[in-house]
Design an enzyme around this catalytic site. Sequence first.
Site, PDB file in Angstrom:
ATOM      1  N   ASP A   1      59.932  42.946  85.924  1.00 37.48           N
ATOM      2  CA  ASP A   1      58.631  43.252  86.538  1.00 37.48           C
ATOM      3  C   ASP A   1      57.930  42.032  87.112  1.00 37.48           C
ATOM      4  OD1 ASP A   1      58.548  46.000  86.230  1.00 37.48           O
ATOM      5  OD2 ASP A   1      57.922  45.852  84.141  1.00 37.48           O
TER       6      ASP A   1
ATOM      7  N   HIS B   1      60.845  40.366  76.516  1.00 35.43           N
ATOM      8  CA  HIS B   1      61.640  41.591  76.518  1.00 35.43           C
ATOM      9  C   HIS B   1      62.204  41.822  75.131  1.00 35.43           C
ATOM     10  CE1 HIS B   1      64.585  44.601  77.732  1.00 35.43           C
ATOM     11  NE2 HIS B   1      63.869  44.730  78.837  1.00 35.43           N
TER      12      HIS B   1
HETATM   13  N1  ACO Z   1      53.390  36.352  76.882  1.00 36.16           N
HETATM   14  C1  ACO Z   1      53.107  35.586  75.823  1.00 36.16           C
HETATM   15  N2  ACO Z   1      53.665  35.756  74.600  1.00 36.16           N
HETATM   16  C2  ACO Z   1      54.551  36.746  74.462  1.00 36.16           C
HETATM   17  C3  ACO Z   1      54.903  37.582  75.527  1.00 36.16           C
HETATM   18  C4  ACO Z   1      54.294  37.354  76.780  1.00 36.16           C
HETATM   19  N3  ACO Z   1      54.578  38.118  77.833  1.00 36.16           N
HETATM   20  N4  ACO Z   1      55.816  38.488  75.115  1.00 36.16           N
HETATM   21  C5  ACO Z   1      56.019  38.236  73.808  1.00 36.16           C
HETATM   22  N5  ACO Z   1      55.254  37.205  73.415  1.00 36.16           N
HETATM   23  C6  ACO Z   1      55.185  36.632  72.059  1.00 36.16           C
HETATM   24  C7  ACO Z   1      54.302  37.511  71.190  1.00 36.16           C
HETATM   25  O1  ACO Z   1      52.948  37.107  71.241  1.00 36.16           O
HETATM   26  C8  ACO Z   1      54.929  37.288  69.828  1.00 36.16           C
HETATM   27  O2  ACO Z   1      54.476  36.061  69.321  1.00 36.16           O
HETATM   28  P1  ACO Z   1      54.142  35.882  67.764  1.00 36.16           P
HETATM   29  O3  ACO Z   1      55.449  36.154  67.064  1.00 36.16           O
HETATM   30  O4  ACO Z   1      53.665  34.489  67.668  1.00 36.16           O
HETATM   31  O5  ACO Z   1      53.107  36.915  67.452  1.00 36.16           O
HETATM   32  C9  ACO Z   1      56.422  37.144  70.130  1.00 36.16           C
HETATM   33  O6  ACO Z   1      56.483  36.709  71.502  1.00 36.16           O
HETATM   34  C10 ACO Z   1      57.200  38.429  69.993  1.00 36.16           C
HETATM   35  O7  ACO Z   1      56.536  39.445  70.732  1.00 36.16           O
HETATM   36  P2  ACO Z   1      56.658  40.975  70.374  1.00 36.16           P
HETATM   37  O8  ACO Z   1      55.537  41.739  71.004  1.00 36.16           O
HETATM   38  O9  ACO Z   1      56.853  41.134  68.895  1.00 36.16           O
HETATM   39  O10 ACO Z   1      58.034  41.341  71.065  1.00 36.16           O
HETATM   40  P3  ACO Z   1      58.465  42.770  71.461  1.00 36.16           P
HETATM   41  O11 ACO Z   1      59.935  42.737  71.591  1.00 36.16           O
HETATM   42  O12 ACO Z   1      57.885  43.788  70.570  1.00 36.16           O
HETATM   43  O13 ACO Z   1      57.747  42.975  72.889  1.00 36.16           O
HETATM   44  C11 ACO Z   1      57.281  43.179  75.167  1.00 36.16           C
HETATM   45  C12 ACO Z   1      58.379  43.009  74.105  1.00 36.16           C
HETATM   46  C13 ACO Z   1      56.386  44.361  74.817  1.00 36.16           C
HETATM   47  C14 ACO Z   1      57.958  43.458  76.512  1.00 36.16           C
HETATM   48  C15 ACO Z   1      56.434  41.882  75.239  1.00 36.16           C
HETATM   49  O14 ACO Z   1      57.266  40.810  75.544  1.00 36.16           O
HETATM   50  C16 ACO Z   1      55.290  41.990  76.239  1.00 36.16           C
HETATM   51  O15 ACO Z   1      54.218  42.506  75.880  1.00 36.16           O
HETATM   52  N6  ACO Z   1      55.499  41.500  77.502  1.00 36.16           N
HETATM   53  C17 ACO Z   1      54.505  41.589  78.544  1.00 36.16           C
HETATM   54  C18 ACO Z   1      54.568  42.976  79.187  1.00 36.16           C
HETATM   55  C19 ACO Z   1      55.775  43.156  80.050  1.00 36.16           C
HETATM   56  O16 ACO Z   1      56.120  42.315  80.870  1.00 36.16           O
HETATM   57  N7  ACO Z   1      56.429  44.322  79.906  1.00 36.16           N
HETATM   58  C20 ACO Z   1      57.603  44.682  80.702  1.00 36.16           C
HETATM   59  C21 ACO Z   1      58.840  44.631  79.864  1.00 36.16           C
HETATM   60  S1  ACO Z   1      60.263  44.935  80.857  1.00 36.16           S
HETATM   61  C22 ACO Z   1      60.291  46.585  81.029  1.00 36.16           C
HETATM   62  O17 ACO Z   1      59.847  47.362  80.252  1.00 36.16           O
HETATM   63  C23 ACO Z   1      60.882  47.074  82.242  1.00 36.16           C
END
Ligand code: ACO
Length: 378
Positions: free
Chosen positions: A314, A261
């Site tokens: 979620d 998140h």
């Molecule tokens: N699984 C594995 N690794 C993850 C995940 C995940 N679900 N989420 C983040 N990471 C890792 C990324 O790979 C990244 O690693 P790195 O720095 O080595 O490249 C690091 O954590 C940071 O991730 P970002 O994408 O930069 O974080 P951001 O804040 O932009 O993204 C997001 C947040 C889009 C929600 C992300 O965590 C994600 O894609 N999650 C899965 C989708 C999801 O569950 N979305 C619902 C969110 S809740 C909502 O909207 C109601």
Amino acid sequence: MDNNPSIKRGLKDIYIDTTKSSYIDGNAGRLFYRGYDIDELANNSTFEETAFLLMYGNLPNKEELENFESELKQARRLPDNIIEIINHIQSSHPMDVLRTCISALSAFDIDVDDNSRESNLRKGIRLTAQAPAIVAAHDRIRKGQKVISPDDNLSHASNFLYTLLGEIPDEEDGKLLDKDFLLHAEHGLNASSFGARVTASTQSDLHSAVTTGVGILKGPSHGGAAESVMKMAMEIGEPENTQDYINDLLNNRGRVMGYGHRVYKSIDPRAIHLRDDAKKLGERKQQTKWYSILESIADLMVPYSKKGICQNVDFFSGAIYYLMGISEDLYTSIFTMGRIPGWTAQVMEQFEKNILIRPRLFYDGLLDIKYIPINNRD
Ligand code: ACO
């Protein structure tokens, strides 16, 4: 040209304004609506009462709540033209149908040109009631079933289940979906609320802002994650397959849906409620496999919590909808139904002290390129 701008990609950690709608303490994993802890509301309130709280700014007294519930009930019936539109586009994804119909509803709304607070409250109440009606009518039409008229004896959540599935839901299912709507009702400057505010900031209108919100919420990085979590659980199939599946996913730099998140760096408090509810629902429906699969994913993800990648709202909601017999492609629409009061509250806040939201992009392309006539190009 400014040669050294500070670029905040994704607007990470940027505050664009103040709000009184909700507060997220991402490190402590706490969420407040209008100052009330989400746990207090989830344990004591209803979606209807919480929707009033978000839109009006305070909890209602008895009479105010009765009037609010009655206004919601009055708005549950869709104009025939909307049913006709649904018929025409029935093969589209439910989120596309919902977005199109919310936009089309502006044509039938008597307050469409009025951007006053009173008008936006009326429109917000109507849209909150109309969204479930659209989703239920669409699902039945595409399945060749008759559209069901609303039952005014039922709460917002129970009436949705009734008009969707054709049977009066048992009380526990109704209460659980009510809580799920409540937990999704508002959440700071998430992507869809930001989009809704950008639309409002141009002095557009609530239908346009909510239409923007629906389009943004559809994405799997935002509201679309619940559907993806359940898809992942189905692909895993049995808890003993989880380790190989998740290792494979993470080794290929994939993402475990329902984890991570932008704001929470500890568990999302909404996920805690839904985790317990998903477990109990699985036991009640004698289908414990899905919770076991989710639990086995959670066990493997424990090391990721140190990096702040924890369960979000979620992760468990998809399993809850699945166990209620709701089609998988409706999960994001259910999230949307819960979020309309939050969008309404934020759009009203934006209108109250409006400023055009217009950030900048740093241009890093070429300049002064000479135009070459088409016949002279390579
Ligand atoms: N699984 C594995 N690794 C993850 C995940 C995940 N679900 N989420 C983040 N990471 C890792 C990324 O790979 C990244 O690693 P790195 O720095 O080595 O490249 C690091 O954590 C940071 O991730 P970002 O994408 O930069 O974080 P951001 O804040 O932009 O993204 C997001 C947040 C889009 C929600 C992300 O965590 C994600 O894609 N999650 C899965 C989708 C999801 O569950 N979305 C619902 C969110 S809740 C909502 O909207 C109601």
